[in-house]
Design an enzyme around this catalytic site. Structure first.
Site: not given
Length: 429
Positions: A205, A239
């Protein structure tokens, strides 16, 4: 540190844990959620001390983590043998736990990121070794203690106070069967290469540069309020934060003043005060990097909408820059309180602007028209598309990226199968 000792201990624990009934694992998870609730104020203070997140957001992180754990504690057992109809009287698919899984986790959500990886992996029968970010070793220790307080067997979850150099040794050990990393594209590439070389499963990720698309038929006044919150949570160090605000030209003059006014209401203050909405960046070197990116964007033609003003070694008044297609800053992730504003003339151009980056984590689209929403759903290159809301993660839904934002899935029932070995059973008995 004697890594072999930790790995061997984890492997011995795995031999029993893999045989522990799914329901018993869930019972322990429910206790873990209770431990987080009980200690949330303490954990939140550790988070804020380590990486300067506003204390109210640190508390929310613990609460969200506890909610996610309860989701898995009550989840359907999707790992039961799956029967497939064939000409044989035994045709099944089994999902076996893999073993020891290494987690390489970041500092920006020091509890949430760790637990959203570890909990489904542990529920699936695996055991965890954690390599946390160096500024969050305290958080890692507390998570390990929380598992112990909840009654989990020893060595199911171990926090290793190690650096990046030890990752290679861990992944080369044959008892370690997989790795999950949340971090930068560079870190992900390095760890994935190590995992691949040693034939280990990996889930990545990585970074994002999420588009927040506001069309002229939307409730753009609401979008102007939600947009800054979507960008500046955790001081922009998220993110899947909204990072590129792509606005239809027909509402440019109405949307931008409202957006800037709301954005400007986020000003740095004492992170330990519950009313604070914007804290410091986690480290001075990260602030240096963001300031360098800001100057680079201006050098290549970006216009200042709201100046990014540095007021301490890791503290900014948040900024907004207006950027045109072709600016090299669009190929990078801005991890901090700096937003990009772009203008598009129609849906096709807006889609092109949204997709013309290496990342593909999540995007948000604001429109009241279902047909236009479907156009973006079908064509945006990202792991998530949010409609009339900011992008966020939800325990009930799979979370992952496309393109350079990584691969594999966290959260939801899908995550339970990420670190399992699919085994086919077929024949006649």
């Amino acid at each position: 540190m004697d890594l072999t000792k930790h790995i061997d201990s984890a492997h011995r624990s795995f031999q029993d844990w893999r045989k522990t009934p799914f329901e018993e694992r869930q019972r322990l998870l429910m206790k873990l959620a209770d431990v987080l609730d009980k200690n949330k104020e303490t954990y939140a203070e550790i988070i804020t001390t380590e990486m300067h997140k506003p204390i109210s957001q640190s508390i929310a992180e613990i609460e969200k983590s506890a909610g996610m754990i309860r989701f898995y504690a009550n989840a359907e057992n999707v790992l039961k043998p799956e029967k497939i109809e064939t000409e044989f009287n035994v045709s099944e698919v089994h999902y076996d736990a893999m073993g020891i899984i290494l987690g390489v986790m970041p500092w920006n959500f020091p509890f949430w990121q760790v637990l959203r990886f570890a909990v489904p992996a542990i529920l699936a029968g695996n055991v965890i070794l954690l390599k946390h970010a160096s500024i969050c070793f305290g958080s890692g220790d507390e998570i390990e203690k929380a598992f112990a307080e909840a009654g989990f067997p020893k060595y199911i979850f171990q926090n290793l106070r190690i650096g990046h150099n030890e990752i290679k040794e861990i992944l080369e050990n044959p008892l370690v069967r997989g790795v999950s990393l949340t971090g930068s594209e560079k870190a992900g590439g390095t760890v994935a290469a190590l995992a691949g070389k040693n034939i280990k499963k990996s889930v990545l990720e990585l970074g994002g540069s999420d588009a927040f698309i506001v069309l002229e038929d939307s409730d753009y006044e609401k979008a102007a309020i939600e947009g800054p919150a979507g960008k500046l949570q955790n001081t922009g160090q998220v993110c899947n934060a909204a990072k590129r605000f792509i606005v239809h030209q027909d509402i440019e003059k109405d949307f931008i003043p409202k957006f800037v006014e709301e954005y400007n209401s986020y000003q740095p203050a004492d992170p330990f005060k519950k009313e604070t909405k914007l804290g410091k960046m986690a480290r001075p070197d990260l602030a240096d990097e963001l300031e360098g990116q800001y100057k680079k964007a201006l050098k290549h033609g970006a216009e200042v909408v709201l100046a990014l003003e540095r007021i301490s070694e890791n503290e900014f008044r948040p900024g907004i820059i207006r950027v045109k297609e072709g600016n090299p800053i669009l190929q990078e992730e801005l991890f901090g309180p700096l937003a990009i504003l772009m203008i598009g003339k129609d849906d096709e151009e807006i889609l092109k602007l949204a997709n013309d980056i290496p990342f593909g984590l999540g995007n948000a689209v604001w429109t009241k028209d279902k047909k236009r929403a479907q156009f973006f759903i079908d064509n945006l290159e990202s792991g998530t598309v949010s409609i009339n809301k900011s992008t966020s993660s939800d325990a009930r839904l799979p979370f992952g990226g496309a393109k350079s934002s990584g691969y594999g899935v966290e959260l939801s029932l899908h995550a339970l199968k990420e670190f399992t070995q699919v085994k086919t059973i077929v024949g006649n008995i």
